[in-house]
Design an enzyme around this catalytic site. Structure first.
Site, PDB file in Angstrom:
ATOM      1  N   THR A  85     -42.308  23.324   2.694  1.00 13.15           N
ATOM      2  CA  THR A  85     -41.605  24.595   2.480  1.00 13.15           C
ATOM      3  C   THR A  85     -41.123  24.632   1.035  1.00 13.15           C
ATOM      4  OG1 THR A  85     -39.544  23.616   3.305  1.00 13.15           O
ATOM      5  CG2 THR A  85     -40.896  24.797   4.898  1.00 13.15           C
ATOM      6  N   LEU A  86     -41.272  25.818   0.408  1.00 17.91           N
ATOM      7  CA  LEU A  86     -41.002  25.950  -1.029  1.00 17.91           C
ATOM      8  C   LEU A  86     -39.926  26.999  -1.302  1.00 17.91           C
ATOM      9  CD1 LEU A  86     -44.794  26.072  -2.043  1.00 17.91           C
ATOM     10  CD2 LEU A  86     -43.304  24.068  -2.152  1.00 17.91           C
ATOM     11  N   ALA A 124     -30.300  22.126  17.234  1.00 20.04           N
ATOM     12  CA  ALA A 124     -29.891  23.320  17.982  1.00 20.04           C
ATOM     13  C   ALA A 124     -30.402  24.594  17.311  1.00 20.04           C
ATOM     14  CB  ALA A 124     -28.367  23.344  18.097  1.00 20.04           C
ATOM     15  N   GLY A 159     -26.378  22.763  13.482  1.00 24.75           N
ATOM     16  CA  GLY A 159     -27.095  21.524  13.792  1.00 24.75           C
ATOM     17  C   GLY A 159     -28.580  21.828  13.734  1.00 24.75           C
ATOM     18  N   ASP A 209     -34.618  25.776   9.379  1.00 29.81           N
ATOM     19  CA  ASP A 209     -34.655  25.552  10.830  1.00 29.81           C
ATOM     20  C   ASP A 209     -35.324  26.732  11.538  1.00 29.81           C
ATOM     21  OD1 ASP A 209     -33.267  23.181  10.458  1.00 29.81           O
ATOM     22  OD2 ASP A 209     -31.329  24.177  10.625  1.00 29.81           O
TER      23      ASP A 209
END
Ligand code: RIB
Length: 299
Positions: A217-218, A40, A37, A249
């Site tokens: 972000t790449l 989370a 998730g 994440d």
């Protein structure tokens, strides 16, 4: 202090030599489950980075609920604001191919019961100077309320524009800091098929218009970002990815934690990018999130 207001899932992961095409069946060579998730995962990353973290969201009353929260609990995350809903715990069905790439289908379950009132409770407990981190895996009205209430209180808001939903561009305007991948950023900027030059121009334009800090972000190429009119870039590590699930994440959680502990913007980007690279070296979203020391050793 960071509060993460977002999703909590159980990830059901099959590994295959290569990902199937639509309508095709391929043989799997492994199966596992792991806590996941986006919310989370980001909460655990911020906690492993060394921050005090509160998680707000929802799980069901089923067997997956405790499993989905286990690593957050072990790490010492405050779970007071995680409610038990009359829906199954959210699940994500994930296929990981031999090259580390993946396909994911998320069934929201309990995450879909998160409301604007839950947002009021979560943000109500925060004070000026705290950081609120959000993604788009809980219902948009709840995200919108959390962003508005946090802004009114002087809480810094970081919105990860994932996964891409219809409301992404509108909600993206409401946060202090936005973290997006290339596709999500194109939605925010209202332009498709951007070249690197287009992206830089759009970053400058949006930053000038809104004053927001924007981070794109790449993947293996690191990140490009803008803050107060200044463009920055950061690279992660050169790695052979085993499983990229949760790498974004991990970046988000480490970035939020780094700002929260007072690091400057560019070192925070670099630390987060290194953490994101390390998260690609093991399988499973949460099991692969590196410790503070592991990241420090690679900086
Ligand atoms: O970003 C990775 C996460 O997306 C997985 O853990 C899965 O649960 C989905 O939410």
């Amino acid at each position: 202090m960071i509060t993460v207001f977002g999703s909590i899932n159980m990830d059901l992961i099959a590994t295959t030599q290569r990902l199937p095409k639509p309508g095709e069946t391929v043989a799997g060579n492994g199966f596992s489950t792991a806590a996941g998730g986006k919310g989370a995962n980001q909460a655990l990353a911020a906690r492993r980075a060394g921050c005090t973290v509160h998680m707000a969201g929802a799980v069901g009353h089923d067997g997956f609920a405790d499993e989905a929260l286990a690593l957050l609990k072990d790490a010492g995350t405050d779970l007071e604001a995680v409610k038990r809903a009359d829906q199954p715990t959210g699940t994500a069905v994930i296929l990981v191919g031999g090259d580390g790439e993946n396909m994911i289908a998320v069934v929201p379950g309990a995450n879909g019961t998160v409301t604007a009132e839950d947002a009021d409770k979560a943000v109500g407990a925060m004070t000026k100077g705290d950081t609120l981190m959000l993604q788009l895996e809980v219902p948009a009205p709840a995200v919108e309320r959390a962003l508005a209430t946090a802004r009114a209180k002087g809480v810094t808001t970081i919105l990860n524009l994932a996964p891409l939903i219809d409301d992404a561009a509108r909600l993206g305007r409401l946060a202090d800091i936005v973290i997006a991948n290339e596709t999500e950023f194109e939605r925010l900027a209202g332009q498709e098929n951007m070249s690197p030059d287009d992206r830089e121009a759009a970053l400058k334009r949006l930053n000038a218009e809104t004053g927001q800090t924007l981070i794109v972000t790449l993947g293996g190429d690191g990140v490009v970002a803008i803050r107060d009119g200044v463009l920055s870039r950061a690279k992660g590590l050169k790695i052979e990815p085993v499983d990229t699930v949760g790498a974004g994440d991990t970046f988000c959680g480490y970035f939020a934690a780094s700002l929260d502990e007072g690091l400057d913007f560019e070192p925070a980007l670099r630390r987060a990018a290194v953490a994101g690279s390390l998260a690609c070296l093991k399988q499973g979203a949460q099991p692969s999130i590196p410790s503070r020391d592991d990241v420090a050793n690679k900086l």
